[in-house]
Write a protein that holds these residues in place. Structure first.
Motif, mmCIF file in Angstrom:
data_model
loop_
_atom_site.group_PDB
_atom_site.id
_atom_site.type_symbol
_atom_site.label_atom_id
_atom_site.label_comp_id
_atom_site.label_asym_id
_atom_site.label_seq_id
_atom_site.Cartn_x
_atom_site.Cartn_y
_atom_site.Cartn_z
ATOM 1 N N SER A 29 1.177 -1.096 0.170
ATOM 2 C CA SER A 29 0.281 0.239 0.138
ATOM 3 C C SER A 29 0.634 1.630 0.164
ATOM 4 C CB SER A 29 -0.960 -0.004 1.281
ATOM 5 O OG SER A 29 -1.503 1.333 1.603
ATOM 6 N N ILE A 30 2.075 1.105 0.809
ATOM 7 C CA ILE A 30 2.944 1.953 0.804
ATOM 8 C C ILE A 30 3.687 2.961 -0.543
ATOM 9 C CG2 ILE A 30 4.946 3.245 1.332
ATOM 10 C CD1 ILE A 30 4.067 2.403 4.114
ATOM 11 N N TYR A 31 3.845 1.442 -1.098
ATOM 12 C CA TYR A 31 4.621 1.599 -2.426
ATOM 13 C C TYR A 31 3.980 2.187 -3.532
ATOM 14 C CZ TYR A 31 6.492 0.427 -7.369
ATOM 15 O OH TYR A 31 7.031 -0.020 -8.425
ATOM 16 N N GLU A 32 2.391 1.728 -3.121
ATOM 17 C CA GLU A 32 1.237 2.324 -4.061
ATOM 18 C C GLU A 32 1.159 3.793 -3.884
ATOM 19 O OE1 GLU A 32 -2.365 -0.290 -3.697
ATOM 20 O OE2 GLU A 32 -0.978 -2.093 -4.722
ATOM 21 N N ARG A 33 0.950 4.350 -2.526
ATOM 22 C CA ARG A 33 0.747 5.638 -2.817
ATOM 23 C C ARG A 33 1.509 6.432 -2.869
ATOM 24 N NH1 ARG A 33 -3.703 5.241 -1.977
ATOM 25 N NH2 ARG A 33 -4.056 4.005 0.437
ATOM 26 N N GLN A 34 3.116 5.916 -2.678
ATOM 27 C CA GLN A 34 3.835 6.436 -3.278
ATOM 28 C C GLN A 34 4.570 7.092 -4.864
ATOM 29 O OE1 GLN A 34 6.417 4.091 -2.372
ATOM 30 N NE2 GLN A 34 7.712 5.366 0.275
ATOM 31 N N ASN A 35 3.139 6.144 -4.783
ATOM 32 C CA ASN A 35 3.421 6.438 -6.520
ATOM 33 C C ASN A 35 2.180 7.832 -6.931
ATOM 34 O OD1 ASN A 35 5.070 4.322 -7.943
ATOM 35 N ND2 ASN A 35 4.007 2.904 -7.592
ATOM 36 N N GLN A 36 0.953 7.368 -6.327
ATOM 37 C CA GLN A 36 0.207 7.763 -6.531
ATOM 38 C C GLN A 36 0.575 9.560 -6.392
ATOM 39 O OE1 GLN A 36 -2.668 6.453 -3.631
ATOM 40 N NE2 GLN A 36 -3.991 5.041 -5.518
ATOM 41 N N ILE A 37 1.210 9.493 -5.719
ATOM 42 C CA ILE A 37 1.658 10.935 -4.909
ATOM 43 C C ILE A 37 2.747 11.651 -6.305
ATOM 44 C CG2 ILE A 37 3.320 12.097 -3.287
ATOM 45 C CD1 ILE A 37 2.367 10.307 -0.834
ATOM 46 N N GLU A 38 3.449 10.482 -6.869
ATOM 47 C CA GLU A 38 4.056 11.286 -6.940
ATOM 48 C C GLU A 38 3.557 11.308 -8.835
ATOM 49 O OE1 GLU A 38 7.490 12.108 -7.406
ATOM 50 O OE2 GLU A 38 7.117 11.345 -5.554
ATOM 51 N N GLU A 39 2.367 11.532 -9.032
ATOM 52 C CA GLU A 39 1.599 11.381 -10.313
ATOM 53 C C GLU A 39 0.609 12.811 -10.318
ATOM 54 O OE1 GLU A 39 -0.582 8.071 -10.972
ATOM 55 O OE2 GLU A 39 0.704 6.838 -11.580
ATOM 56 N N PHE A 40 0.531 12.402 -8.926
ATOM 57 C CA PHE A 40 -0.692 13.743 -8.708
ATOM 58 C C PHE A 40 0.055 15.131 -7.907
ATOM 59 C CE2 PHE A 40 -4.888 12.803 -8.402
ATOM 60 C CZ PHE A 40 -5.653 13.965 -8.133
ATOM 61 N N ARG A 41 1.656 14.369 -8.013
ATOM 62 C CA ARG A 41 2.771 16.081 -7.732
ATOM 63 C C ARG A 41 2.715 17.118 -8.969
ATOM 64 N NH1 ARG A 41 7.350 14.384 -5.097
ATOM 65 N NH2 ARG A 41 6.155 14.969 -3.786
ATOM 66 N N TYR A 42 2.946 15.664 -10.107
ATOM 67 C CA TYR A 42 2.609 16.441 -11.692
ATOM 68 C C TYR A 42 1.462 17.283 -11.848
ATOM 69 C CZ TYR A 42 1.728 16.568 -16.659
ATOM 70 O OH TYR A 42 2.271 17.307 -17.836
ATOM 71 N N VAL A 43 0.590 16.699 -11.190
ATOM 72 C CA VAL A 43 -1.221 16.899 -11.719
ATOM 73 C C VAL A 43 -1.110 18.773 -10.436
ATOM 74 C CG1 VAL A 43 -3.530 17.028 -10.983
ATOM 75 C CG2 VAL A 43 -2.475 14.724 -12.042
ATOM 76 N N VAL A 44 -0.822 18.716 -9.384
ATOM 77 C CA VAL A 44 -0.810 19.935 -8.735
ATOM 78 C C VAL A 44 -0.044 20.906 -9.570
ATOM 79 C CG1 VAL A 44 -0.108 20.677 -6.662
ATOM 80 C CG2 VAL A 44 -1.428 18.854 -6.780
ATOM 81 N N GLU A 45 1.339 20.312 -9.726
ATOM 82 C CA GLU A 45 2.022 21.286 -10.509
ATOM 83 C C GLU A 45 1.719 21.784 -11.558
ATOM 84 O OE1 GLU A 45 5.640 19.399 -11.326
ATOM 85 O OE2 GLU A 45 6.143 19.678 -8.032
ATOM 86 N N LYS A 46 0.416 21.069 -12.215
ATOM 87 C CA LYS A 46 -0.049 21.593 -13.772
ATOM 88 C C LYS A 46 -1.113 22.743 -13.747
ATOM 89 C CE LYS A 46 -3.151 19.999 -17.266
ATOM 90 N NZ LYS A 46 -3.891 21.011 -17.387
ATOM 91 N N GLU A 47 -1.571 22.319 -12.322
ATOM 92 C CA GLU A 47 -2.923 22.878 -11.672
ATOM 93 C C GLU A 47 -2.957 24.817 -11.612
ATOM 94 O OE1 GLU A 47 -6.604 23.121 -12.819
ATOM 95 O OE2 GLU A 47 -6.005 20.798 -13.737
ATOM 96 N N LYS A 48 -1.748 24.110 -10.958
ATOM 97 C CA LYS A 48 -0.870 26.060 -10.271
ATOM 98 C C LYS A 48 -0.430 26.707 -11.507
ATOM 99 C CE LYS A 48 1.449 28.764 -6.959
ATOM 100 N NZ LYS A 48 -0.358 30.191 -6.867
ATOM 101 N N HIS A 49 0.349 25.590 -12.628
ATOM 102 C CA HIS A 49 1.218 26.465 -13.194
ATOM 103 C C HIS A 49 -0.288 27.365 -13.995
ATOM 104 C CE1 HIS A 49 3.595 27.817 -16.510
ATOM 105 N NE2 HIS A 49 2.607 27.435 -17.668
ATOM 106 N N ASP A 50 -1.366 26.607 -14.602
ATOM 107 C CA ASP A 50 -2.741 27.085 -15.002
ATOM 108 C C ASP A 50 -3.313 28.017 -14.765
ATOM 109 O OD1 ASP A 50 -2.220 24.997 -16.750
ATOM 110 O OD2 ASP A 50 -4.413 24.353 -16.169
ATOM 111 N N TYR A 51 -3.311 28.364 -13.052
ATOM 112 C CA TYR A 51 -4.235 29.175 -12.229
ATOM 113 C C TYR A 51 -3.047 30.833 -12.620
ATOM 114 C CZ TYR A 51 -5.460 32.024 -8.361
ATOM 115 O OH TYR A 51 -5.816 33.041 -7.778
ATOM 116 N N ASP A 52 -2.131 30.240 -12.488
ATOM 117 C CA ASP A 52 -1.152 30.810 -12.415
ATOM 118 C C ASP A 52 -0.671 31.927 -13.919
ATOM 119 O OD1 ASP A 52 0.431 30.984 -9.643
ATOM 120 O OD2 ASP A 52 1.734 29.203 -10.070
ATOM 121 N N VAL A 53 -0.829 31.149 -14.783
ATOM 122 C CA VAL A 53 -0.787 32.337 -15.949
ATOM 123 C C VAL A 53 -2.103 32.589 -16.421
ATOM 124 C CG1 VAL A 53 -1.210 31.587 -18.615
ATOM 125 C CG2 VAL A 53 1.080 30.069 -16.978
ATOM 126 N N LEU A 54 -2.892 32.420 -16.197
ATOM 127 C CA LEU A 54 -4.157 33.048 -16.220
ATOM 128 C C LEU A 54 -4.264 33.946 -15.556
ATOM 129 C CD1 LEU A 54 -6.476 32.617 -17.801
ATOM 130 C CD2 LEU A 54 -7.709 31.320 -15.935
#
Length: 159
Positions: free
Chosen positions: A54-79
């Motif tokens: 479960s920890i291994y899977e959660r770490q992978n999800q966190i890495e994937e979601f870190r990218y999503v958070v950065e993308k959404e923050k970037h989209d907001y900042d650009v606008l």
């Protein structure tokens, strides 16, 4: 004299049989406790393996979601910054709606990311807890086995 000795031998043999039966019952009970401890240990080890997965899977999800958070923050900042897209959005009248939408998407992604991080921290604590339980269980098994060996070890010659 012979009859008295014979009577004492019969009584002594009877007492020995009673003691041996009691020892066998006690031995079976302690052996059952020992087997239960071993079974509990196997369950704890399986839980630990599942938690580590479960920890291994959660770490992978966190890495994937870190990218999503950065993308959404970037989209907001650009606008939000003064830019051509901001001017076009203001002219067409949907700037505030777009800005709010981007902000909601960012906040939603960040909340999900934070929840995953919390779950990872909880899982890590649970691993430490399970490792402690496994260690205690192993100590109990060792102690129980030592106790069984010391209490019920006798030679076949004494029977």
């Amino acid at each position: 004299m012979f009859l008295e000795d014979f009577g004492r031998m019969i009584v002594l043999k009877h007492l020995i049989n009673i003691i041996m039966r009691r020892r066998k019952v006690g031995f079976k009970e302690e052996l059952l406790e020992y087997e239960q401890l071993k079974a509990n240990g196997k369950v704890l080890i399986k839980k630990l393996e599942n938690m580590k997965q479960s920890i291994y899977e959660r770490q992978n999800q966190i890495e994937e979601f870190r990218y999503v958070v950065e993308k959404e923050k970037h989209d907001y900042d650009v606008l939000e910054r003064s830019s051509m897209s901001q001017m076009i959005a203001k002219i067409t009248g949907n700037y505030e709606a777009k800005l709010e939408k981007e902000y909601r998407e960012y906040i939603s992604a960040k909340q999900h990311y934070d929840e995953l991080v919390y779950q990872l921290e909880y899982a890590n604590q649970e691993v430490l807890n399970l490792e402690g339980q496994i260690s205690n269980n192993a100590n109990e098994i060792t102690k129980k086995l030592r106790n069984i060996k010391s209490r019920y070890q006798y030679s076949d010659e004494s029977q």
